[in-house]
Design a protein around this motif. Sequence first.
Motif, short mmCIF file in Angstrom:
data_model
loop_
_atom_site.label_atom_id
_atom_site.label_comp_id
_atom_site.label_asym_id
_atom_site.label_seq_id
_atom_site.Cartn_x
_atom_site.Cartn_y
_atom_site.Cartn_z
N GLY A 160 37.54 45.79 41.12
CA GLY A 160 37.60 46.64 42.30
C GLY A 160 37.73 45.96 43.63
O GLY A 160 37.83 46.63 44.66
N ALA A 161 37.71 44.64 43.70
CA ALA A 161 37.81 43.94 44.97
C ALA A 161 39.27 43.77 45.37
O ALA A 161 40.14 43.60 44.52
CB ALA A 161 37.12 42.58 44.89
N GLY A 162 39.54 43.81 46.68
CA GLY A 162 40.90 43.63 47.15
C GLY A 162 40.95 43.29 48.62
O GLY A 162 39.94 43.32 49.33
N ARG A 163 42.19 42.95 49.07
CA ARG A 163 42.37 42.55 50.47
C ARG A 163 43.73 43.00 50.95
O ARG A 163 44.73 42.92 50.23
CB ARG A 163 42.27 41.03 50.59
CG ARG A 163 42.32 40.49 52.00
CD ARG A 163 42.84 39.08 52.04
NE ARG A 163 44.27 39.03 51.72
CZ ARG A 163 44.97 37.91 51.57
NH1 ARG A 163 44.37 36.74 51.62
NH2 ARG A 163 46.27 37.96 51.30
N LEU A 164 43.78 43.50 52.19
CA LEU A 164 45.03 43.84 52.85
C LEU A 164 45.18 42.97 54.08
O LEU A 164 44.24 42.82 54.87
CB LEU A 164 45.04 45.31 53.28
CG LEU A 164 44.99 46.41 52.22
CD1 LEU A 164 44.97 47.77 52.90
CD2 LEU A 164 46.17 46.31 51.28
N LEU A 165 46.35 42.37 54.26
CA LEU A 165 46.67 41.65 55.48
C LEU A 165 47.65 42.51 56.26
O LEU A 165 48.75 42.80 55.77
CB LEU A 165 47.28 40.28 55.16
CG LEU A 165 47.63 39.40 56.38
CD1 LEU A 165 46.37 39.10 57.20
CD2 LEU A 165 48.31 38.12 55.93
N ILE A 166 47.25 42.97 57.45
CA ILE A 166 48.08 43.89 58.21
C ILE A 166 48.43 43.29 59.56
O ILE A 166 47.75 42.38 60.07
CB ILE A 166 47.38 45.25 58.42
CG1 ILE A 166 46.11 45.09 59.27
CG2 ILE A 166 47.03 45.87 57.07
CD1 ILE A 166 45.45 46.42 59.61
N HIS A 167 49.50 43.80 60.17
CA HIS A 167 49.91 43.39 61.52
C HIS A 167 49.75 44.59 62.44
O HIS A 167 50.37 45.64 62.23
CB HIS A 167 51.36 42.90 61.52
CG HIS A 167 51.81 42.42 62.86
ND1 HIS A 167 51.43 41.19 63.39
CD2 HIS A 167 52.60 43.01 63.80
CE1 HIS A 167 51.97 41.04 64.59
NE2 HIS A 167 52.68 42.13 64.86
N VAL A 168 48.89 44.45 63.44
CA VAL A 168 48.61 45.52 64.40
C VAL A 168 48.86 45.00 65.80
O VAL A 168 48.23 44.01 66.22
CB VAL A 168 47.16 46.02 64.29
CG1 VAL A 168 46.93 47.18 65.25
CG2 VAL A 168 46.85 46.43 62.88
N GLY A 169 49.77 45.65 66.55
CA GLY A 169 50.06 45.16 67.89
C GLY A 169 50.63 43.76 67.84
O GLY A 169 51.68 43.51 67.26
N SER A 170 49.91 42.82 68.43
CA SER A 170 50.36 41.43 68.47
C SER A 170 49.53 40.52 67.57
O SER A 170 49.64 39.29 67.67
CB SER A 170 50.31 40.91 69.91
OG SER A 170 48.97 40.98 70.42
N GLU A 171 48.69 41.10 66.74
CA GLU A 171 47.81 40.27 65.93
C GLU A 171 47.79 40.71 64.47
O GLU A 171 48.16 41.82 64.14
CB GLU A 171 46.38 40.31 66.48
CG GLU A 171 45.74 41.69 66.40
CD GLU A 171 44.29 41.70 66.86
OE1 GLU A 171 43.80 40.66 67.33
OE2 GLU A 171 43.65 42.76 66.73
N ASN A 172 47.37 39.78 63.65
CA ASN A 172 47.16 40.08 62.24
C ASN A 172 45.69 40.33 61.99
O ASN A 172 44.83 39.75 62.66
CB ASN A 172 47.63 38.91 61.36
CG ASN A 172 49.13 38.73 61.41
OD1 ASN A 172 49.87 39.65 61.77
ND2 ASN A 172 49.60 37.54 61.04
#
Length: 387
Positions: A160-172
């Motif tokens: 059940g563990a997980g990770r999302l890497l997202i880009h928001v505005g000018s940052e990750n």
Amino acid sequence: MIKPVFRKMSQEEMFIEGIKDIKMVHIYDLTGTSGIGGKYGVTSALINYGDNEKLNYTENDHCFTAFVNKIFQVYNTTEDNDSIIMDDTTRQIMEAGKVPRHESILSKYYDSEKLDMPVLVNSSTLSRRFEPLVEYLIVGLYKTMGTDVDIIDIKRGWRGAGRLLIHVGSENRTIFFKVFEINESTFSIKVNGCMTEHGDLLINVNLFDDVLSVSYKSESEEIEGSSQFKFSKDNLLEMHEIRKNGEQIFYDVNTYDNTFTEESKIEDHVSVLSKWLLPEGLKPCAVYELPMGLTYLLYDIADSSDEVEVKTFCGVFLWQDASYADIRGWSEIKSLKSGLILKNEAFRFINLSDNKEYVQSTFLTGTGSRYIEELEGKYIICERKSV
């Protein structure tokens, strides 16, 4: 040779013998198999009797025959048996004095080897099942707040563990989540890094027979919301609501018509590997593909008259990326005159595939003594070609 008159009856048999004053009867084929020679159905009988008491037996129960015989006895000895509420098909069966019997959808499992421990671990699929939902809510919440977001990378871990890497505005930003199974139908997802670096989001997911219900709340952002998807033979009803600081900032209701017809091909909606997870030999009447990685399939038969409305279903929550299917069957009969309703589940099990050569069936809480004694809590491994 004459059999001994006296024998010891079980408590269950004595209870059945005490049934009288039946108000409603419904005898049905759970998965809609046509004709006595049909396959993969579950014949079941539901009654309402006494002081609004309800009782359900399926053909998988060792007391099914005794139960049905008692129904016939009460029906035949009731002075005004037309007063007993039932649909036309049940009335025909009662008048004929015989209940159709055929191969059960579960019959192939009774002679299989039953394991006390799973070979394929259900919990290992949790992140694959619910990561698309986390992504769906994260992206939706950001857009509701007026911010576009891009998903850069996804990692799914063990249990059940997980990770999302997202880009928001000018940052990750990195978002971590963990899925917890509360019971077979209830799940909790804890999300860290939502909206802000230390933002939190608690998601609760509930699966009902024909409903997916999702609620969520962020203490740090003072946001709470809910989404519900109600499936039927005709359409999918979708409802959403979001509140911030106690005020409603979003509300939406949509209805999507069922476009799956008798001419439709299941292969256009379900992968080749996922087909092995579905009820064998049956074609759904409705298929809905949700944006959070879930496909819902409904198998339905209706038999209604001027007096009663009968709905009989087999529903499947299918997570194709996780090779996981939650299969459940139930039936409901409603008297249009009195409003009396009978509803009960007849079976529930889970199919899980290793995407190579095996499918593991896990049997959950169900009705019927034979089901409970032989299958409930057991795991059965089958070669994919035989499932």
